[in-house]
Structure formats: C-alpha cells, structure tokens
Design an enzyme around this catalytic site. Structure first.
Site, mmCIF file in Angstrom:
data_model
loop_
_atom_site.group_PDB
_atom_site.id
_atom_site.type_symbol
_atom_site.label_atom_id
_atom_site.label_comp_id
_atom_site.label_asym_id
_atom_site.label_seq_id
_atom_site.Cartn_x
_atom_site.Cartn_y
_atom_site.Cartn_z
ATOM 1 N N HIS B 189 0.819 -1.204 0.000
ATOM 2 C CA HIS B 189 0.000 0.000 0.000
ATOM 3 C C HIS B 189 0.861 1.266 0.000
ATOM 4 O O HIS B 189 0.633 2.193 -0.777
ATOM 5 C CB HIS B 189 -0.923 -0.015 1.215
ATOM 6 N N ARG B 296 -5.579 -2.991 -30.832
ATOM 7 C CA ARG B 296 -5.933 -4.362 -30.435
ATOM 8 C C ARG B 296 -7.443 -4.436 -30.349
ATOM 9 O O ARG B 296 -8.037 -3.842 -29.461
ATOM 10 C CB ARG B 296 -5.385 -4.684 -29.041
ATOM 11 N N ARG B 332 -5.649 -4.297 -35.957
ATOM 12 C CA ARG B 332 -5.278 -5.712 -35.996
ATOM 13 C C ARG B 332 -6.539 -6.554 -35.865
ATOM 14 O O ARG B 332 -7.298 -6.385 -34.911
ATOM 15 C CB ARG B 332 -4.319 -6.055 -34.854
ATOM 16 N N GLU B 431 5.621 -11.856 -36.586
ATOM 17 C CA GLU B 431 5.856 -12.335 -35.226
ATOM 18 C C GLU B 431 6.174 -13.825 -35.207
ATOM 19 O O GLU B 431 6.403 -14.398 -34.157
ATOM 20 C CB GLU B 431 4.632 -12.031 -34.345
ATOM 21 N N ASN B 454 7.104 -9.220 -29.028
ATOM 22 C CA ASN B 454 6.841 -10.136 -27.903
ATOM 23 C C ASN B 454 6.707 -11.583 -28.370
ATOM 24 O O ASN B 454 7.356 -12.480 -27.844
ATOM 25 C CB ASN B 454 5.566 -9.740 -27.157
ATOM 26 N N ASP B 455 5.838 -11.787 -29.373
ATOM 27 C CA ASP B 455 5.661 -13.145 -29.858
ATOM 28 C C ASP B 455 6.883 -13.610 -30.632
ATOM 29 O O ASP B 455 7.312 -14.747 -30.499
ATOM 30 C CB ASP B 455 4.401 -13.246 -30.733
ATOM 31 N N ARG B 465 6.362 -17.033 -22.951
ATOM 32 C CA ARG B 465 6.557 -15.819 -22.157
ATOM 33 C C ARG B 465 5.678 -15.763 -20.918
ATOM 34 O O ARG B 465 5.811 -14.877 -20.082
ATOM 35 C CB ARG B 465 6.375 -14.568 -23.013
ATOM 36 N N CYS B 502 5.774 -2.838 -32.996
ATOM 37 C CA CYS B 502 4.712 -2.511 -32.040
ATOM 38 C C CYS B 502 4.776 -3.363 -30.771
ATOM 39 O O CYS B 502 3.891 -3.319 -29.947
ATOM 40 C CB CYS B 502 3.339 -2.613 -32.686
#
Lengths: 90, 573
Positions: B189, B296, B332, B431, B454-455, B465, B502
């Site tokens: 917190h 997205r 996309r 990707e 990422n992919d 991942r 991206c």
C-alpha cells in the site's frame, strides 16, 4: 440444497476487486451460500464473507463448488456461477 | 551510515526524520462476569458503529478528491461489516465471555495469520487491510482519537515500520518529502500511495525502526535505494545537486510529450500508439503521435458476454478512425487463442496452444467471426485512414487467403451499395520466425508490416513468455532477435514498404536507439512510453545509433547486449 461447480477464469482470481464483487453479490440473496475450493480441498466457507472467500486462496484455474440452501438457492448459485464465468470484466 | 532498501517510488530527498508510530493496541486476555453479556454485546455493537462512522467519513472525504483511495475505505467498511467476522466476535463475547477488544483481537488475528501465509502476493498484501480495521475497532473500543499524518508542521521524511491505508488517507502531501519503512515491497500500500503522489520512497529497510532517530537529518536516494544517516557536508552538496538534476530530468521528459520526435541530428521518426479500447482518453493521445501502430480489437470481444455485433464494432472503429482523422490506424484483426480466450466461444483445448489455432488461423477456422469484423472495419473506413493488419501470419498462403476473404467482403458491400475506402491498406504482423525469414517475399505481397517483438521473441527463443520457469530464456535482448529485426527492416526498406515495431521493444528507451540504427523509422508503443522515447531519440545522432546497432549485432549474448546498452546510454546522460 442446490450445488454447481465451475472454474475461476479471471486472471487475478478471487482476490481483490473480484472477491468484493462476488461477496457483495452473494449478500443480496437470502439463502445460506457456501463456497469450496475443490482444487485444494478447502472449505466450504461462507460465500457472503470477504475474509472467508479470501482465506480459500482461489487463484485463476481453481475449481470451485457453490452450494446454497434457502428460498432463492437456485437463483443464487446460478447467478454467482455466471459472475465467476464472466471473468469479472478482466 | 548507509542502509539499503527497495526503491519503490523514484526520487531524492534530504530532510528531517519524522518517526511515525501509529496506535498499537495492547491486549491482554480478559473475560467478564456472564451476567453482563447483554451490556458487552451492546458496547461491541457501538464500537463497530463508531468505527464504521469514521470510515464513512473518510470515504466521503476521499470519494471526490481521490476515488481510487476511497475504494480502499469502501473495502474496510465491508470488512467491519463482514458477516462471518461479526458472528465469530459476537460468539466469543456471548459464549466465551471475552471482553470485546480481546474478542476482536482473537478473531481478526486468526484470519490475518491465515492470509499472511497465502501463496498469492495479492492476498498477502490484503492482510494490511485487516490489520488496519482490527486496530481501528480496538482503538474505538478504548475510545482513543485517531492520529495520522494529516497535519505536519514542516517538510519531513516519514519513517515508519509500515504505513497502513488509514495512516496515509489524509497524508499531508505538501510536507511529506519522502517515505521510508521497515517492511513492504513494490506492491504494498505504501508503495502505491508514494508513486501516485510522486513521493520518493524506500521500503523494506532492515531494522529501520531500531536505528532511526526522530528529528535527525537523512538523505533518501530512492533511485538506488540508499538511506544515508549522519550525512557529511560533501554528501549533502552532492545529493542536493543530484536532486535538482533528477527533478529537471523528470520535468524535461514530461515536456517531451508534445515535442516533435527528432533525432539529435534532426531526422524525423514517426511515433505510433498501441491502443486497446478506443475510448476518448486513447483518442485524446492522437495529438502527440503520428499513427496508431496497433489497435488491439480483442478488447471489444473480451469485454462483453457475447460476440460483439457488426454494429457495435462499427461504432467503435468509426470513433477511433474519425478520432485519428488522417493518421493511419493499424487495426489488428481478432487475435485470440493461446493465452487469450473468449468466455462465450468454446474452443477445443490444445496440447500446445501457442503453436496452435490462434490469431489469423482461428479467423480462417471461424470465418463468420472474421467476415463480420472485416465488414465493420471496411464500413468504418470512410471515416479515417484504415489499415488492416493480420496477426500470426506464418506463410504467404495466409496472406493470399486473407486477401481473398477481404475482397469477398468488399464485393458483398459493393453489391448492396455500402461505401468503403477502396484504398484500404492491408498489412501483417511479423511475429513468427518463418514469416520473418521470408520478409523479402512478404514485402511484395503486402502494403506494410509491423514487427510484434513479444511473440517473435518467444518463438525464436522457444520460451513461453507466460511460463515463469523459463523467463531466463525469454530474452528480449537476444542477439538473434536483433539480427532478425535487421533482416526484416532491410527487406522492407529495400521494397519501399512501411515497416514498424509494435511490441514492448518499440517503447523501450534502451532498445530504441538500436531499432532506429537498424533502419526503423516508425515505432509504436503505449502512450505512457511516448515522452521518454522522444527524449531518448533527441539524445543520439543517426550515426551513433547505426554504430550501436552494428555493435549489438556482433555481441554473442543477451547479457552482453544489456551491458553495452547501459554503458552507452549512461555516457549520453
């Protein structure tokens, strides 16, 4: 007594906000409602209590069982199962 | 003296320590004469009511000023009124004749102990809320006023064992220049509050409360995590300078948001946005960006409890396209499967979902879902600059089949006289390694492409991942990734077709100079990454970035790449 099973799908599990949403929704029904963590064989606990729900430690992928006893038992269980299955908007 | 802790909210502060010790209840086991049961039950109910009243008051105070924090107190009200806890406390009073403070202590402590042991960090952190409510109830039982950090007489560094939500509820933000605690981590917190108020904070300093003295001067370096007590004159001067430099840097980086993205030698780089919901806030960011490099569309599908209709999709796409006007929007098409599922769409379980029916493959399989989305997108195309981007393309046949379907939808629309932009650009996400390795061929078949790092990274490193056991193999700075990006970018640049990035890497300040050095001129990222990306770009010339890219390509290991990038960027600063 009416009982159904489902699996937690939302990514944070029944912890922070989803746990509060769940408990608040359970509190709206008259029946006694319990929740059980089948995966780790813990419970059943009071589904209207935030501390009971949290103490079951139900993360994503946990299989749970909801039971209710009372005048609105079917309605209560069906509603709560649907809430869990909706993923709490996550 | 130097002490170490976790820096959870960045910044530097110098000042006097204010040791904050919140109310700590001292409870002993006490019972009462059974004939007084009714009196004690009533007094417990009064205690509970007055605790709830305090919470209602704080909640009301915060709900306008700080709705996020108000939620914490709404949760506390729920805990005070929790049916199971209340029942157990009343039972302990009624049947065991525990005095209420002892009953409260016993029942709460049992649960606090239970959730503190939870495997899940999110649940463990919630123990603080229960601790907080317990203390509030016991304090109310003893009729003691609440003390907090709301009124401080001068700027101070607050030192505490831990800060509970109620300690920080009405925090005197003007006068708290730093927070240091003995316990806590990034998600506690205190950390959340410190970050939201931009107060420098170091948490988890071992045995802080035993050595820190009220009123002493300290230096809090919440960048490195150093707490310095009894600082010398030189240290004070050094940190005063560091503090003003840091503040200047933060201010500058915020200013960069509106700036034109230029390299040090004036080359224009296009900055794109990754968006998801298409709400007004996201559209508002269009002013400091050049295009949408990733829209997205899954959000639309994941937010409801049934498949979004063509009309619903049309409204959202229209809103985004007209919001970004003449700026291209890479929409996309539906990318679900693997880790992303839809509650209302029953998909068969796969042995190896990341290598399974996901993205475009799933759209081919569920052709009606795909065509509905294409119709909605094409209809919205007259309101802006639509570019359709296909995910999970692994071979040329994918592109040809998708093009055939898009043509089919177009002719269906033409037949019934519905207008659409006939110049809609069609592109792909790169990707999958097989697509990356034929980037030169793909460039001939599409209008543009965007690299999904990422992919791509998980497929070339063969590391899931989402699997914590293999995180060390999922290396975002793997030299293989940079070599592959190099090949993709040069193929597209040779063909004269737009290429962008991206994935996470596109907004990573450390990777940006390398990407630009490899020939990228279009980077897409989340809106929060834009300011620092623009700031980084202005730090380097094209020649410097090309040199960095050359160096990185020749390094053998991910750790070497990281070391090299940290070194070069530090020299620049």
């Amino acid at each position: 007594m009416y009982t159904r099973k489902t699996t937690i799908i939302n990514k944070t599990g029944l912890h922070a906000r989803p746990a509060s949403d769940f408990v608040n929704a359970a509190g709206k029904f008259k029946s006694r409602i319990t929740i059980k963590n089948i995966t780790e064989d813990e419970g059943p606990m009071n589904a209207k209590s935030i501390i009971h729900v949290l103490s079951l430690g139900m993360g994503p992928g946990t299989e749970v069982e909801l039971s209710a006893q009372g005048e609105d038992e079917k309605e209560a269980v069906d509603f709560l199962i649907e809430l869990i299955d909706s993923g709490f908007g996550e | 003296m130097f002490y170490k802790g976790n820096p959870v909210s960045k910044g530097i502060a110098l000042g006097k320590v204010y040791v904050y010790k919140p109310y700590t209840p001292e409870i002993t086991e006490k019972t009462f004469e059974p004939f007084r049961i009714d009196e004690y039950l009533q007094r417990y109910k009064d205690t509970k009511a007055s605790a709830e009243m305090e919470l209602q008051r704080i909640h009301a105070l915060l709900s306008d000023k700080d709705p996020e924090k108000a939620k914490i107190f709404a949760a506390h009200i729920d805990i005070v009124n929790d049916v199971a806890i209340t029942e157990e406390i009343m039972d302990a009073i009624q049947y065991d004749h525990f005095e209420p403070d002892y009953a409260i202590e016993t029942v709460f402590s049992k649960y606090i102990k239970m959730i503190s042991k939870s495997k899940d960090p999110v649940i463990r952190e919630r123990a603080a809320d229960f601790q907080d409510v317990k203390n509030r109830l016991i304090r109310n039982w003893h009729g003691i006023e609440e003390s907090n950090l709301s009124t401080l007489s001068e700027p101070v560094v607050v030192a505490a064992y831990d800060l509970l939500p109620s300690d920080t509820a009405a925090l005197d933000r003007k006068n708290v220049i730093a927070i240091i605690t003995e316990t806590g981590s990034f998600t506690s917190h205190s950390a959340i509050i410190a970050r939201s108020y931009e107060i420098p904070a170091i948490l988890g300093i071992p045995s802080l409360m035993s050595f820190i003295r009220h009123g002493e001067e300290v230096i809090v370096d919440a960048i490195s995590g150093d707490l310095i007590t009894e600082p010398g004159k030189e240290q004070i001067e050094q940190y005063t300078l560091m503090r003003s430099q840091y503040i200047k840097k933060v201010r500058e980086s915020k200013e960069y948001l509106d700036k034109e993205p230029l390299t040090k030698d004036g080359v224009r780089i296009d900055i794109g946005l990754n968006i998801g919901s298409g709400n007004d806030e996201e559209i508002g960011h269009s002013q400091f960006s050049d295009f949408v490099g990733l829209f997205r569309t899954e959000f639309l599908y994941m937010s409801g409890d049934s498949m979004p209709t063509e009309e619903q999709q049309f409204e959202v796409y229209k809103n985004v396209l007209s919001g970004f006007k003449d700026k291209p929007v890479y929409l996309r098409t539906l990318d679900i499967g693997a880790d992303k599922t839809l509650p209302y769409l029953d998909l068969p379980k796969e042995e190896n979902p990341f290598l399974g029916c996901r993205g475009l493959r799933l759209c081919f399989d569920q052709i009606n879902i795909f065509k509905t989305q294409l119709r909605a997108a094409l209809r919205a195309s007259v309101f802006g600059k639509l570019c359709i981007m296909l995910p999970m393309v692994s071979c040329i046949e994918d592109i040809r089949s998708a093009n055939a379907i898009i043509e089919e939808v177009k002719s269906e629309l033409s037949e019934i006289g519905i207008p659409f932009d006939s110049n809609v650009k069609i592109g792909v996400m790169i990707e999958v390694p097989s697509a990356a390795l034929i980037a030169d061929m793909i460039a001939k078949e599409v209008d543009f492409a965007s690299i999904g790092t990422n992919d791509l990274c998980q497929y070339i490193t063969a590391a899931d991942r989402l699997n914590p056991k293999v995180t060390q193999y999922y290396q975002s700075y793997h030299p293989a990734l940079f070599r592959l990006i190099d090949y993709i970018v040069s193929s597209f640049n040779k063909a004269g077709k737009p290429i962008s990035v991206c994935g996470e890497l596109g907004g990573d300040p450390q990777a940006i100079p390398v990407l630009v050095g490899l020939g990228l001129r279009r980077l897409s990222m989340s809106s929060s990454a834009v300011a620092s990306a623009k700031a980084v770009l202005s730090n380097f010339t094209m020649d410097q970035m090309k040199e960095m890219a050359q160096q990185v390509k020749m390094l053998p290991a991910s750790e070497d790449v990281i070391e090299y990038l940290v070194k070069t960027q530090n020299i620049k600063e």
